[in-house]
Motif scaffolding. Structure first.
Motif, PDB file in Angstrom:
ATOM      1  N   VAL A 227      -5.245  11.199  -9.383  1.00 20.44           N
ATOM      2  CA  VAL A 227      -4.599  11.833  -9.953  1.00 20.44           C
ATOM      3  C   VAL A 227      -4.678  13.396 -10.245  1.00 20.44           C
ATOM      4  O   VAL A 227      -5.588  13.638 -10.330  1.00 20.44           O
ATOM      5  N   GLN A 228      -3.355  13.803 -10.124  1.00 18.14           N
ATOM      6  CA  GLN A 228      -3.582  15.383 -10.441  1.00 18.14           C
ATOM      7  C   GLN A 228      -3.749  15.738 -12.065  1.00 18.14           C
ATOM      8  O   GLN A 228      -2.789  15.258 -12.807  1.00 18.14           O
ATOM      9  N   LYS A 229      -4.804  16.180 -12.486  1.00 18.11           N
ATOM     10  CA  LYS A 229      -5.389  16.443 -13.802  1.00 18.11           C
ATOM     11  C   LYS A 229      -4.327  17.253 -14.462  1.00 18.11           C
ATOM     12  O   LYS A 229      -4.123  17.080 -15.690  1.00 18.11           O
ATOM     13  N   ASP A 230      -3.558  18.140 -13.774  1.00 20.51           N
ATOM     14  CA  ASP A 230      -2.708  19.087 -14.656  1.00 20.51           C
ATOM     15  C   ASP A 230      -1.206  18.555 -14.556  1.00 20.51           C
ATOM     16  O   ASP A 230      -0.275  19.303 -14.637  1.00 20.51           O
ATOM     17  N   SER A 231      -1.062  17.395 -14.081  1.00 16.54           N
ATOM     18  CA  SER A 231       0.134  16.872 -14.156  1.00 16.54           C
ATOM     19  C   SER A 231       0.746  16.357 -15.219  1.00 16.54           C
ATOM     20  O   SER A 231      -0.018  16.291 -16.319  1.00 16.54           O
ATOM     21  N   GLY A 235      -3.588  12.884 -18.377  1.00 18.26           N
ATOM     22  CA  GLY A 235      -4.604  12.003 -19.295  1.00 18.26           C
ATOM     23  C   GLY A 235      -4.127  10.447 -19.101  1.00 18.26           C
ATOM     24  O   GLY A 235      -4.678   9.789 -19.888  1.00 18.26           O
ATOM     25  N   ALA A 236      -3.299   9.926 -18.454  1.00 16.07           N
ATOM     26  CA  ALA A 236      -2.979   8.527 -18.277  1.00 16.07           C
ATOM     27  C   ALA A 236      -4.044   7.913 -17.803  1.00 16.07           C
ATOM     28  O   ALA A 236      -4.991   8.270 -16.988  1.00 16.07           O
ATOM     29  N   ASP A 237      -4.146   6.347 -17.976  1.00 11.33           N
ATOM     30  CA  ASP A 237      -5.229   5.743 -17.589  1.00 11.33           C
ATOM     31  C   ASP A 237      -4.945   5.023 -16.202  1.00 11.33           C
ATOM     32  O   ASP A 237      -4.713   3.981 -15.888  1.00 11.33           O
ATOM     33  N   ILE A 238      -4.768   6.050 -15.365  1.00  9.49           N
ATOM     34  CA  ILE A 238      -4.738   5.703 -13.724  1.00  9.49           C
ATOM     35  C   ILE A 238      -5.903   6.134 -13.146  1.00  9.49           C
ATOM     36  O   ILE A 238      -6.547   7.150 -13.347  1.00  9.49           O
ATOM     37  N   GLN A 239      -6.380   5.304 -12.185  1.00  6.38           N
ATOM     38  CA  GLN A 239      -7.518   5.447 -11.505  1.00  6.38           C
ATOM     39  C   GLN A 239      -7.410   5.370  -9.992  1.00  6.38           C
ATOM     40  O   GLN A 239      -6.470   4.532  -9.567  1.00  6.38           O
ATOM     41  N   PRO A 240      -8.268   6.122  -8.980  1.00 10.46           N
ATOM     42  CA  PRO A 240      -8.018   5.636  -7.695  1.00 10.46           C
ATOM     43  C   PRO A 240      -8.176   4.429  -7.461  1.00 10.46           C
ATOM     44  O   PRO A 240      -9.099   3.540  -7.905  1.00 10.46           O
ATOM     45  N   LYS A 241      -7.711   3.993  -6.390  1.00  6.15           N
ATOM     46  CA  LYS A 241      -7.467   2.556  -5.754  1.00  6.15           C
ATOM     47  C   LYS A 241      -6.741   1.576  -6.590  1.00  6.15           C
ATOM     48  O   LYS A 241      -6.613   0.427  -6.215  1.00  6.15           O
ATOM     49  N   ASP A 242      -6.054   2.186  -7.517  1.00  4.82           N
ATOM     50  CA  ASP A 242      -5.030   1.238  -8.373  1.00  4.82           C
ATOM     51  C   ASP A 242      -3.868   1.119  -7.326  1.00  4.82           C
ATOM     52  O   ASP A 242      -3.389   2.111  -6.496  1.00  4.82           O
ATOM     53  N   ILE A 243      -3.361  -0.222  -7.359  1.00  3.83           N
ATOM     54  CA  ILE A 243      -2.325  -0.513  -6.331  1.00  3.83           C
ATOM     55  C   ILE A 243      -1.099  -0.644  -7.342  1.00  3.83           C
ATOM     56  O   ILE A 243      -1.037  -1.587  -8.147  1.00  3.83           O
ATOM     57  N   VAL A 244       0.079   0.117  -7.288  1.00  5.20           N
ATOM     58  CA  VAL A 244       1.279  -0.119  -7.992  1.00  5.20           C
ATOM     59  C   VAL A 244       2.017  -1.224  -7.516  1.00  5.20           C
ATOM     60  O   VAL A 244       2.382  -1.492  -6.358  1.00  5.20           O
ATOM     61  N   THR A 245       2.096  -1.993  -8.407  1.00  7.12           N
ATOM     62  CA  THR A 245       2.922  -3.246  -8.155  1.00  7.12           C
ATOM     63  C   THR A 245       4.213  -3.721  -8.819  1.00  7.12           C
ATOM     64  O   THR A 245       5.043  -4.482  -8.714  1.00  7.12           O
ATOM     65  N   ALA A 246       4.488  -2.693  -9.697  1.00 10.11           N
ATOM     66  CA  ALA A 246       6.090  -2.798 -10.641  1.00 10.11           C
ATOM     67  C   ALA A 246       6.031  -1.427 -11.007  1.00 10.11           C
ATOM     68  O   ALA A 246       5.431  -0.600 -11.549  1.00 10.11           O
ATOM     69  N   ILE A 247       7.498  -1.014 -11.177  1.00 11.95           N
ATOM     70  CA  ILE A 247       7.863   0.210 -11.766  1.00 11.95           C
ATOM     71  C   ILE A 247       9.060  -0.231 -12.947  1.00 11.95           C
ATOM     72  O   ILE A 247      10.126  -0.918 -12.738  1.00 11.95           O
ATOM     73  N   PRO A 284       2.012   3.263 -19.420  1.00 14.80           N
ATOM     74  CA  PRO A 284       3.066   4.182 -19.687  1.00 14.80           C
ATOM     75  C   PRO A 284       2.726   5.675 -18.952  1.00 14.80           C
ATOM     76  O   PRO A 284       1.793   5.889 -18.843  1.00 14.80           O
ATOM     77  N   VAL A 285       3.875   6.006 -18.453  1.00 11.53           N
ATOM     78  CA  VAL A 285       3.856   7.544 -17.595  1.00 11.53           C
ATOM     79  C   VAL A 285       5.160   8.289 -17.752  1.00 11.53           C
ATOM     80  O   VAL A 285       6.262   7.436 -18.196  1.00 11.53           O
ATOM     81  N   LYS A 286       5.212   9.320 -17.505  1.00 10.93           N
ATOM     82  CA  LYS A 286       6.241  10.186 -17.474  1.00 10.93           C
ATOM     83  C   LYS A 286       6.649  10.329 -15.868  1.00 10.93           C
ATOM     84  O   LYS A 286       5.854  10.567 -14.972  1.00 10.93           O
ATOM     85  N   VAL A 295       1.000  11.632  -8.813  1.00 13.73           N
ATOM     86  CA  VAL A 295      -0.684  11.097  -8.127  1.00 13.73           C
ATOM     87  C   VAL A 295      -0.526  11.308  -6.901  1.00 13.73           C
ATOM     88  O   VAL A 295       0.709  11.625  -5.969  1.00 13.73           O
ATOM     89  N   VAL A 296      -1.485  11.097  -6.086  1.00 15.53           N
ATOM     90  CA  VAL A 296      -1.742  11.285  -4.668  1.00 15.53           C
ATOM     91  C   VAL A 296      -1.615  10.075  -3.943  1.00 15.53           C
ATOM     92  O   VAL A 296      -2.583   9.077  -4.400  1.00 15.53           O
ATOM     93  N   PHE A 297      -0.587   9.500  -3.017  1.00 15.37           N
ATOM     94  CA  PHE A 297      -0.518   8.209  -2.469  1.00 15.37           C
ATOM     95  C   PHE A 297      -1.778   8.297  -1.355  1.00 15.37           C
ATOM     96  O   PHE A 297      -1.852   9.270  -0.478  1.00 15.37           O
ATOM     97  N   SER A 298      -2.464   7.254  -1.165  1.00 15.25           N
ATOM     98  CA  SER A 298      -3.316   7.007  -0.140  1.00 15.25           C
ATOM     99  C   SER A 298      -2.640   6.188   0.937  1.00 15.25           C
ATOM    100  O   SER A 298      -2.411   4.981   0.635  1.00 15.25           O
ATOM    101  N   GLY A 299      -3.085   6.870   2.287  1.00 15.65           N
ATOM    102  CA  GLY A 299      -2.720   5.731   3.401  1.00 15.65           C
ATOM    103  C   GLY A 299      -3.728   4.509   3.410  1.00 15.65           C
ATOM    104  O   GLY A 299      -5.030   4.745   2.736  1.00 15.65           O
TER     105      GLY A 299
END
Length: 451
Positions: A227-231, A235-247, A284-286, A295-299
């Motif tokens: 997660v880009q800290k200055d984005s 401060g959102a509760d997003i962590q590396p390796k999280d997989i987004v399953t719904a928008i 919740p996100v903006k 956030v940075v997408f991971s291949g």
């Protein structure tokens, strides 16, 4: 260090192939009691790095790494030693032997190259087996998120069924199939469509240089690298390796679906659902005005995609007897693919000549870290390529000598020494021109990518 590792593998592979190729000429020459004056790795113009005479033959290493040669007495070859040909024919000379013996000597190097390539592929199948993503297992189609794929007429979600009427077995072979092919068939939204591959597709590919990348990809899940800290959502509760399953409550499986969904919520506050280990969490996100969430997408590797349940990989292990047909089939496929590429090179409209490469191109295909499997796979490919290239009916190559000998065997008339001498000069000039063009291409592409 990376360049050194690549260069070392290239020199080792090239040296092995040259020595064995020349050995293919050397052994039958000796069997037919033909005098072999020199056996050299690389060319020794003016001087040698190393040389030693054993019997009638001088064995050595030259300083010009452009190949190698055996100097067979009484044969017009790379040495262009015409003085010997002005002397009376001797019983130990190449030219004194019957045509069928001379033909075997000239085909020996090519024979060794093909046998070596087949042998290496058999041993690779036996030692490592095969592991790949079957094209038919890409159930939800490809990810076409680049200009090259779109220029081909592909869209995300297309299922590629065949190229030139042939079903494609391995997904990783699709880019090469499109490079070599003329048309393809896809399934799109339940309908089967036939499409043409643009004649100048290879030209488009080469013009983009390194930016072309792999123009065909599987569809990836939206795995978060960081997660880009200055984005907006630092401060959102997003962590590396999280997989987004719904928008915003709408289920998604792939990153391309997430991009499309986020584009609909530019500048809004929404929620995303992520899979974290064995649990799911709504966050919740903006969404920025550009349609991203900072956030940075991971291949994701195919191995990890299999673990996540997205794709089923094929995994084959071969006994030695099973590896023989598998290695043979791999060799035939390598040869036919190379022949297709060569055919396109001779068609100026394809622009394939832009991809013709020299030492830099060949050296660059070796990995930057030592891998025995990769080294031998590349060496097998180069061995088959070298064998085919030497069969081309160009004077100064084995194929040119073979053509003249076959002419003699069919007509009963042997070409004169002067004719063979001039043909050798013409062939040598042609090869040097091709060599300069190929390596010039390498330099041009390197400078283009650099600047």
């Amino acid at each position: 260090m990376e360049i050194l590792i690549k260069a070392s593998q290239f020199i080792l592979s090239l040296s092995l192939l040259i020595v064995l190729h020349e050995l293919g000429h050397f052994i039958p020459a000796k069997l037919f009691k033909i005098k072999v004056e020199k056996f050299y790795l690389f060319f020794d113009y003016k001087f040698s790095i190393l040389k030693k005479k054993v019997g009638d033959t001088v064995y050595g290493i030259g300083w010009i790494p452009l190949g190698g040669y055996v100097k067979i007495s009484g044969m017009i070859d790379e040495s262009m030693d015409t003085e010997q040909l002005a002397q009376p024919i001797q019983p130990w000379e190449f030219r004194s032997k019957p045509a069928w013996q001379r033909l075997i000597v000239m085909l020996g190097g090519v024979f060794v190259n093909f046998i070596l390539g087949i042998f290496i592929y058999i041993m690779l199948m036996w030692s490592y087996g095969e592991r790949y993503l079957p094209n038919e297992n890409v159930k939800d189609g490809i990810w076409a998120d680049n200009a090259l794929a779109k220029n081909l007429g592909l869209k995300t979600g297309d299922k590629i069924l065949s190229v030139d009427g042939e079903k494609v077995k391995k997904f990783r072979s699709l880019p090469l199939e499109f490079i070599n092919g003329n048309n393809y068939q896809i399934e799109r939204n339940g309908a089967v469509l036939d499409q043409e591959i643009p004649e100048d597709f290879i030209s488009q590919l080469m013009d983009r240089g390194k930016s072309a990348g792999n123009f065909l990809n599987v569809r990836y899940p939206f795995v978060i690298a960081n997660v880009q800290k200055d984005s907006l959502n630092g401060g959102a509760d997003i962590q590396p390796k999280d997989i987004v399953t719904a928008i915003n409550g709408n289920a998604i499986s792939y990153y391309d679906e997430a991009k499309q969904a986020l584009a609909e919520f530019k500048g809004q506050d929404i929620s995303i659902t992520v899979k974290r280990g064995a649990t799911s969490k709504e966050i919740p996100v903006k969404v920025s005005n550009y349609g991203n969430i900072g956030v940075v997408f991971s291949g994701t590797s195919l191995k990890d995609l299999e673990k996540l349940g997205y794709y089923d990989l094929a995994d084959f292990e071969y006994s030695f007897l099973e590896a023989i047909p598998a290695g043979w089939n791999k060799s035939i496929k390598t040869l036919t693919d190379y022949m297709k590429q060569l055919k396109k090179i001779f068609n100026p409209n394809t622009g394939a000549y832009k991809g013709l490469g020299g030492f830099i191109s060949i050296g660059s295909i070796f990995p930057s870290e030592w891998s025995a499997q990769s080294f031998w796979e590349i060496t097998a490919f180069l061995s088959i390529m070298l064998g085919f290239m030497n069969l081309l009916p160009i004077p100064a190559l084995d194929g040119g000598h073979v053509v003249f000998t076959l002419w003699e065997m069919i007509t009963g008339r042997k070409p004169g020494d002067k004719f063979l001498e001039y043909a050798q000069v013409v062939g040598f000039i042609l090869l040097i021109t091709l060599l300069l063009f190929a390596n010039g291409n390498d330099v041009y592409r390197h400078l283009k990518d650099y600047f």
